[in-house]
Write a protein that holds these residues in place. Structure first.
Motif, PDB file in Angstrom:
ATOM      1  N   ARG A 178      -1.121   0.468  13.372  1.00 15.79           N
ATOM      2  CA  ARG A 178      -2.170   1.296  13.963  1.00 15.79           C
ATOM      3  C   ARG A 178      -3.525   0.991  13.348  1.00 15.79           C
ATOM      4  NH1 ARG A 178       2.021   5.991  14.932  1.00 15.79           N
ATOM      5  NH2 ARG A 178       2.344   5.874  12.691  1.00 15.79           N
ATOM      6  N   ALA A 179      -3.553   0.831  12.050  1.00 11.29           N
ATOM      7  CA  ALA A 179      -4.821   0.546  11.370  1.00 11.29           C
ATOM      8  C   ALA A 179      -5.424  -0.758  11.886  1.00 11.29           C
ATOM      9  CB  ALA A 179      -4.597   0.469   9.872  1.00 11.29           C
ATOM     10  N   LEU A 180      -4.567  -1.772  11.998  1.00 10.92           N
ATOM     11  CA  LEU A 180      -5.059  -3.071  12.440  1.00 10.92           C
ATOM     12  C   LEU A 180      -5.560  -3.014  13.877  1.00 10.92           C
ATOM     13  CD1 LEU A 180      -2.359  -5.402  10.867  1.00 10.92           C
ATOM     14  CD2 LEU A 180      -4.748  -5.207  10.184  1.00 10.92           C
ATOM     15  N   ASN A 181      -4.965  -2.129  14.649  1.00  6.72           N
ATOM     16  CA  ASN A 181      -5.383  -2.006  16.043  1.00  6.72           C
ATOM     17  C   ASN A 181      -6.435  -0.927  16.235  1.00  6.72           C
ATOM     18  OD1 ASN A 181      -3.695  -4.047  17.283  1.00  6.72           O
ATOM     19  ND2 ASN A 181      -1.988  -2.731  16.695  1.00  6.72           N
ATOM     20  N   LEU A 236       0.811  -1.218   0.000  1.00  9.06           N
ATOM     21  CA  LEU A 236       0.000   0.000   0.000  1.00  9.06           C
ATOM     22  C   LEU A 236       0.848   1.272   0.000  1.00  9.06           C
ATOM     23  CD1 LEU A 236      -2.658  -1.143   2.621  1.00  9.06           C
ATOM     24  CD2 LEU A 236      -2.941  -0.991   0.151  1.00  9.06           C
ATOM     25  N   ASN A 237       2.142   1.103  -0.074  1.00  5.55           N
ATOM     26  CA  ASN A 237       3.027   2.264  -0.040  1.00  5.55           C
ATOM     27  C   ASN A 237       2.831   3.123   1.201  1.00  5.55           C
ATOM     28  OD1 ASN A 237       4.895   2.316  -2.180  1.00  5.55           O
ATOM     29  ND2 ASN A 237       3.173   2.554  -3.603  1.00  5.55           N
ATOM     30  N   ILE A 238       2.692   2.460   2.326  1.00 11.81           N
ATOM     31  CA  ILE A 238       2.650   3.177   3.599  1.00 11.81           C
ATOM     32  C   ILE A 238       3.668   2.505   4.518  1.00 11.81           C
ATOM     33  CG2 ILE A 238       0.257   3.946   3.413  1.00 11.81           C
ATOM     34  CD1 ILE A 238      -0.594   1.540   4.973  1.00 11.81           C
ATOM     35  N   THR A 239       3.754   2.919   5.762  1.00 11.71           N
ATOM     36  CA  THR A 239       4.742   2.311   6.649  1.00 11.71           C
ATOM     37  C   THR A 239       4.114   1.268   7.561  1.00 11.71           C
ATOM     38  OG1 THR A 239       4.407   3.926   8.379  1.00 11.71           O
ATOM     39  CG2 THR A 239       6.084   4.437   6.723  1.00 11.71           C
ATOM     40  N   ALA A 240       4.973   0.442   8.099  1.00 15.72           N
ATOM     41  CA  ALA A 240       4.515  -0.611   9.001  1.00 15.72           C
ATOM     42  C   ALA A 240       3.780  -0.023  10.198  1.00 15.72           C
ATOM     43  CB  ALA A 240       5.698  -1.450   9.471  1.00 15.72           C
ATOM     44  N   ALA A 241       4.253   1.118  10.650  1.00 15.09           N
ATOM     45  CA  ALA A 241       3.620   1.753  11.811  1.00 15.09           C
ATOM     46  C   ALA A 241       2.155   2.032  11.528  1.00 15.09           C
ATOM     47  CB  ALA A 241       4.353   3.032  12.166  1.00 15.09           C
ATOM     48  N   VAL A 278      -6.011  -1.299   4.544  1.00 18.61           N
ATOM     49  CA  VAL A 278      -5.100  -2.176   5.283  1.00 18.61           C
ATOM     50  C   VAL A 278      -5.771  -3.500   5.593  1.00 18.61           C
ATOM     51  CG1 VAL A 278      -3.984  -2.521   7.508  1.00 18.61           C
ATOM     52  CG2 VAL A 278      -3.668  -0.370   6.279  1.00 18.61           C
ATOM     53  N   LYS A 279      -6.990  -3.411   6.096  1.00 19.13           N
ATOM     54  CA  LYS A 279      -7.660  -4.640   6.482  1.00 19.13           C
ATOM     55  C   LYS A 279      -7.943  -5.535   5.280  1.00 19.13           C
ATOM     56  CE  LYS A 279      -9.409  -2.809  10.786  1.00 19.13           C
ATOM     57  NZ  LYS A 279     -10.543  -2.194  11.511  1.00 19.13           N
ATOM     58  N   GLU A 280      -8.303  -4.903   4.182  1.00 18.34           N
ATOM     59  CA  GLU A 280      -8.550  -5.706   2.989  1.00 18.34           C
ATOM     60  C   GLU A 280      -7.268  -6.412   2.526  1.00 18.34           C
ATOM     61  OE1 GLU A 280     -12.260  -3.112   1.166  1.00 18.34           O
ATOM     62  OE2 GLU A 280     -10.302  -3.096   0.160  1.00 18.34           O
ATOM     63  N   THR A 281      -6.206  -5.651   2.524  1.00 16.30           N
ATOM     64  CA  THR A 281      -4.930  -6.238   2.110  1.00 16.30           C
ATOM     65  C   THR A 281      -4.524  -7.368   3.055  1.00 16.30           C
ATOM     66  OG1 THR A 281      -4.329  -4.011   1.427  1.00 16.30           O
ATOM     67  CG2 THR A 281      -2.609  -5.671   1.347  1.00 16.30           C
TER      68      THR A 281
END
Lengths: 342, 342
Positions: free
Chosen positions: A26-29, A17-22, A42-45
């Motif tokens: 955060r998205a997942l949490n 997604l061309n974003i960072t792990a951080a 994020v969740k879809e990926t």
DNA sequence: GTGAAAGCGCTAACAA
DNA sequence: TTGTTAGCGCTTTCAC
């Protein structure tokens, strides 16, 4: 079948997604600061990549494992299996896992279990002390490390540890009272090893119940066994061979009661017409006997749930309060055929 | 009591001795390149500081958790408790821990258990499939991830997964043959859900035993239930209400047999004189029933040990060999009162 | 025989 | 709203 899945990490999701792990983390949490759109992506990926969070990494980082360690004497004893069930229920509700260690009633194993748990970084230990254990250093170490420790059933009050136990005295009192109310006059007791606290409490409950109902305690009607089917059988034979036979028996637990019933059947005695009997523990088999066995239910699942809740409560406060809590569960009489005279 | 122990790490040990963490790690793991003197010093310091290795950190680094995840339908069923005992025994010998998850015979729970285990990075999953489970995607995922999966008792052969099972067919055959030898002519069978392999095998063993002994299989004598006391009771009532009553019953497992016995007693039927009965599983209660229940013993502890060994063997080879292994344990007839006509 | 350095996968200050 | 950076405790490759 397709190839082996190469385990996806938050890095992989981030790269996609061309974003960072951080941000992914955060998205997942469900971090409030993250845009809805990002969370969705994020969740879809995550789903697409078959991502599974690595709890070990998270545990290391957070300093908590979300694991509760449980030490029981033996899973073969129905009682403990049932308590564990209660613990697991509450644990799962709180997203915790449960590690079980069986001490087999041996001090060395119990100690090993404690050390295993410490290494596994469990967030709490719930334990029932083995019969053989006298030295409690290993439990003291858990406490020293600030890890919540809670005893259930087999507790120790000198360590400043909270516990959940059953009121054995009250259970025995009720059981005996029940026999009195059925019209029994000569109520015998088959007891256990008196150095084991719970067995002694049951004897006391029996004696007090008789006293309260103005029945004199007859020492000839009290025999002590080793808490097993065989022992129950022998004790009953002893009672039957005496000149003044009982008209009821309160057995220290169900296996003892079972042995006693077998001895009575062998002797052609009708249960409960000739002699009524009640046990203690509500082991699974009691319900299926003929006649079905009256007993005292210790609410095992509730005990497990309570012990677990005690831990989760402590998360919101002090793991070791100055005054540890001691929860005493009231047992409940289960009146089946073996004690019903009317 | 002294203060809380601040958890020591290998860093702390290293600092004490003016060496590096790497050396400490090697010393603790008995690396051959480390001087004996250093090892000794490190180990002594470890004891002094009350050092406990942090397994989580080690797991993360090594990519293995030393945890075996076990999925069972229910710990309340004696059979599974006993199997777990066998698993734990072997696991402990190999320095592994065991995480247990109870599916409660529900597909959703089972799936959740699998996901929990995947997140916990267990090194293997040993599982007994829930009765309700038809979709096996979650198990396929374990396999896809290359994590060893071994089924015990309730296995599935289509997934290419090794398993340890009891020869249900042989057990059923023997049980039925035993009834034939007791002189029974009209032997009924109370079966389970036929999509569950073991129940189907037991049906087949029953049918073949009849055929071998020249007894025609009567479809009216075969009823299917849901494998529970209640269901056993209902199935038996069905059998009793039919015009041609059986003179023996082979029940798919002990709880079903128990329900059937209750129905017979309610109907005033004498066991085994009027109708003999035999179960399957050797649940603890069977021995204590009146009459005591004949059954088929499945060597549960051995099953657990075998399943665990299968995993440890696979560590030294391919987790998923082209030809998965299927170990078949031979059950043993336990002949008690409920089936003895002579 | 030991040290230096990197990294397992994740999270949380701090910065931007 | 997201990126940068550091680090949880341990192990291991590569140096020396």
């Amino acid at each position: 079948m397709s190839d082996t899945i190469s385990k996806a990490t938050i890095q992989d999701i981030a790269r996609e997604l061309n974003i960072t792990a951080a941000t992914v983390s955060r998205a997942l949490n469900n971090h409030p600061a993250i845009k809805e759109a990002t969370k969705k992506a994020v969740k879809e990926t995550a789903v697409r990549l078959n991502y599974r969070p690595n709890k070990i990494a998270s545990s290391l980082r957070l300093g908590k494992s979300n694991i509760i360690g449980v030490i029981i004497p033996s899973a073969e004893i129905n009682f403990f299996g049932s308590v564990v069930h209660g613990i697991e229920k509450v644990a799962n509700e709180n997203n915790y896992n449960v590690l079980i260690y069986q001490s087999n009633e041996l001090y060395e194993y119990e100690k090993k279990g404690v050390h295993t748990f410490l290494q596994s970084q469990v967030d709490a230990v719930l334990a029932s002390i083995s019969k053989e254990t006298i030295n409690l250093e290993h439990y003291a170490e858990i406490k020293k490390r600030g890890i919540p420790l809670i005893f259930f059933d087999r507790a120790n009050d000198n360590l400043g540890v909270s516990s959940v136990v059953v009121d054995d005295y009250a259970g025995a009192f009720e059981a005996t009272k029940h026999l009195v109310q059925q019209g029994c006059k000569r109520i015998a007791h088959i007891g256990g090893q008196q150095h084991v606290g719970i067995f002694n409490q049951r004897l006391k409950g029996y004696i007090d119940a008789l006293n309260v109902h103005n029945i004199t305690v007859d020492d000839d009607l009290i025999v002590y066994g080793k808490v097993s089917i065989e022992s129950g059988r022998e004790c009953m034979q002893k009672l039957l061979s005496s000149p003044k036979k009982p008209d009821a028996v309160f057995a220290v637990e169900d296996f003892t009661a079972l042995g006693a019933m077998q001895a009575m059947k062998d002797a052609g005695i009708k249960i409960p017409a000739d002699i009524a009997i009640i046990g203690f523990c509500n082991e699974a088999f009691g319900e299926y006997l003929t006649p079905s066995l009256s007993t005292v239910n210790q609410k095992t699942v509730i005990m497990g749930e309570t012990a677990a809740r005690l831990f989760f409560d402590s998360l919101r406060g002090d793991a070791y309060p100055a005054h540890p809590r001691k929860l005493i569960l009231q047992p409940e009489l289960i009146c089946r055929e073996s004690s019903r005279k009317y």
